[in-house]
Motif scaffolding. Structure first.
Motif, short mmCIF file in Angstrom:
data_model
loop_
_atom_site.label_atom_id
_atom_site.label_comp_id
_atom_site.label_asym_id
_atom_site.label_seq_id
_atom_site.Cartn_x
_atom_site.Cartn_y
_atom_site.Cartn_z
N GLN A 270 -61.66 -17.08 8.68
CA GLN A 270 -60.36 -16.46 8.46
C GLN A 270 -59.96 -16.70 7.00
O GLN A 270 -59.37 -17.72 6.67
N PHE A 271 -60.32 -15.76 6.15
CA PHE A 271 -60.07 -15.93 4.71
C PHE A 271 -58.60 -15.66 4.40
O PHE A 271 -57.85 -15.12 5.21
N MET A 272 -58.22 -16.04 3.17
CA MET A 272 -56.87 -15.73 2.71
C MET A 272 -56.70 -14.22 2.61
O MET A 272 -57.65 -13.47 2.36
N GLN A 273 -55.49 -13.76 2.81
CA GLN A 273 -55.22 -12.33 2.88
C GLN A 273 -55.49 -11.62 1.56
O GLN A 273 -55.99 -10.50 1.55
N SER A 274 -55.19 -12.23 0.44
CA SER A 274 -55.32 -11.58 -0.86
C SER A 274 -56.53 -12.13 -1.61
O SER A 274 -56.72 -13.36 -1.70
N LEU A 275 -57.37 -11.23 -2.16
CA LEU A 275 -58.52 -11.66 -2.94
C LEU A 275 -58.09 -12.37 -4.22
O LEU A 275 -58.68 -13.38 -4.61
N SER A 276 -57.05 -11.85 -4.88
CA SER A 276 -56.56 -12.50 -6.10
C SER A 276 -56.03 -13.90 -5.80
O SER A 276 -56.20 -14.82 -6.60
N LYS A 277 -55.40 -14.05 -4.65
CA LYS A 277 -54.89 -15.37 -4.25
C LYS A 277 -56.04 -16.33 -4.00
O LYS A 277 -55.97 -17.51 -4.35
N LEU A 278 -57.12 -15.81 -3.38
CA LEU A 278 -58.30 -16.64 -3.12
C LEU A 278 -58.95 -17.09 -4.42
O LEU A 278 -59.31 -18.26 -4.58
N LEU A 279 -59.09 -16.18 -5.38
CA LEU A 279 -59.69 -16.51 -6.67
C LEU A 279 -58.84 -17.53 -7.43
O LEU A 279 -59.37 -18.48 -8.02
N ALA A 280 -57.52 -17.33 -7.41
CA ALA A 280 -56.63 -18.28 -8.08
C ALA A 280 -56.73 -19.66 -7.44
O ALA A 280 -56.73 -20.69 -8.13
#
Length: 330
Positions: free
Chosen positions: A168-178
């Protein structure tokens, strides 16, 4: 504060850190059996039907082997062979094989106590060491870091699917990268903090604090794959470790001891890369003891503040990350 509960949590962490050894040899078979049952529940009814099915071109077995076959054991063996058999063995062979042999040849030519032989050796030994480290150790070390990251991620994702199902990954890719970038900065600064506390004038205080730092850091390394797959953000991950620090000190202690035995940082990194896959699998199988600490150990708070300052100065003025707060129980 109940000392018995703290000791129990440390002991449970130690025990759980080795659970991956048993799981490593059973995970692939169980994962592949699950995949086969999903592809064709009737496929594994009898050995005769299984052998007949294997001959066909579009059987579930062929599809499994082509696309989804679990390879955790083979990935772990590759880590051991690449980091231990190729990298570590080459260093040991150079340090304890080639250099002593050249020194022996020089002593045979010039004499054991010859002044000329010692002069020649004083020039040859550092020159060979520089060439070896520049042309072999450094490139292979960088390559191993890249390859290990890919293999570790593969092992972690498979272990998570084995024990918990779909990530269950984080909803936003940019949020995951940050989150990942901030996590790397925090971990690097925490490693520096672990080295600095070792220089506290009282030896045993500094040494124990350094061991505690490294045990928590290695636990974070191992559990982070699992927690990211669960969708936990960095502040949640750090807060969970700080709140339940006795368990995570115990879990990371074996890896801390293993990597501190050799004097060479390169050899220490090799040992880490060889043993770390076991700890990734152990973290996925572990059930941490929680709720026994009256006082969280806020060791990550200083590096959180420094990381916020660094990223704000380099990337720009953005909302800083809050320090670890008490996590919600999941």
């Amino acid at each position: 504060m109940d000392i018995k509960n703290y000791i129990t949590a440390v002991g449970r962490g130690l025990f759980d850190s080795f659970r991956g050894i048993r799981t490593l040899f059973t995970m692939d078979k169980e994962m592949n059996d699950r995949m086969l049952s999903r592809l064709s529940p009737s496929h594994a009814t009898t050995p005769i039907r299984r052998r007949t099915s294997d001959i066909q071109d579009n059987t579930p077995v062929r599809a499994l082997k082509k696309h989804e076959e679990s390879k955790v054991l083979s990935r772990t063996i590759q880590c051991c062979f690449f980091n231990g058999g190729t990298f570590l063995f080459s260093i040991i062979l150079f340090e304890y094989g080639l250099l002593p042999f050249i020194n022996f040849v020089l002593q045979f030519i010039f004499g054991k106590e010859s002044f000329m032989g010692k002069i020649v050796w004083s020039w040859i030994e550092p020159m060979l060491s520089i060439i070896f480290k520049t042309m072999w150790v450094l490139p292979l070390f960088v390559l191993s870091k890249i390859v290990n990251c890919l293999w570790f991620q593969d092992i972690a994702d498979t272990a998570y699917r084995y024990s918990r199902g779909r990530p269950q990954f984080m909803q936003s890719l940019s949020k995951l990268l940050a989150d990942l970038i901030f996590s790397i900065v925090v971990q690097a600064l925490f490693l520096v903090q672990a080295m600095l506390v070792e220089y506290i004038p009282i030896f045993w205080v500094g040494y124990c604090l350094s061991v505690i730092h490294m045990s928590l850091l290695y636990s974070l390394y191992a559990f982070e794959y699992k927690w990211i797959n669960m969708g936990w953000e960095l502040h949640h991950r750090l807060s969970y470790i700080e709140t339940n620090w006795p368990y995570f000190i115990g879990f990371g202690l074996p890896l801390t001891i293993f990597t501190q035995l050799p004097e060479s940082c390169i050899i220490s990194a090799c040992i880490f890369s060889i043993t770390f896959p076991i700890f990734i699998i152990s973290a996925n199988e572990a059930s941490p003891i929680t709720g026994i600490c009256d006082y969280p150990m806020h060791l990550f708070s200083p590096v959180i503040k420094v990381s916020n300052f660094m990223l704000n100065r380099t990337i720009g003025s953005k909302k800083p990350m809050a320090g670890p707060s008490k996590p919600h129980v999941r």
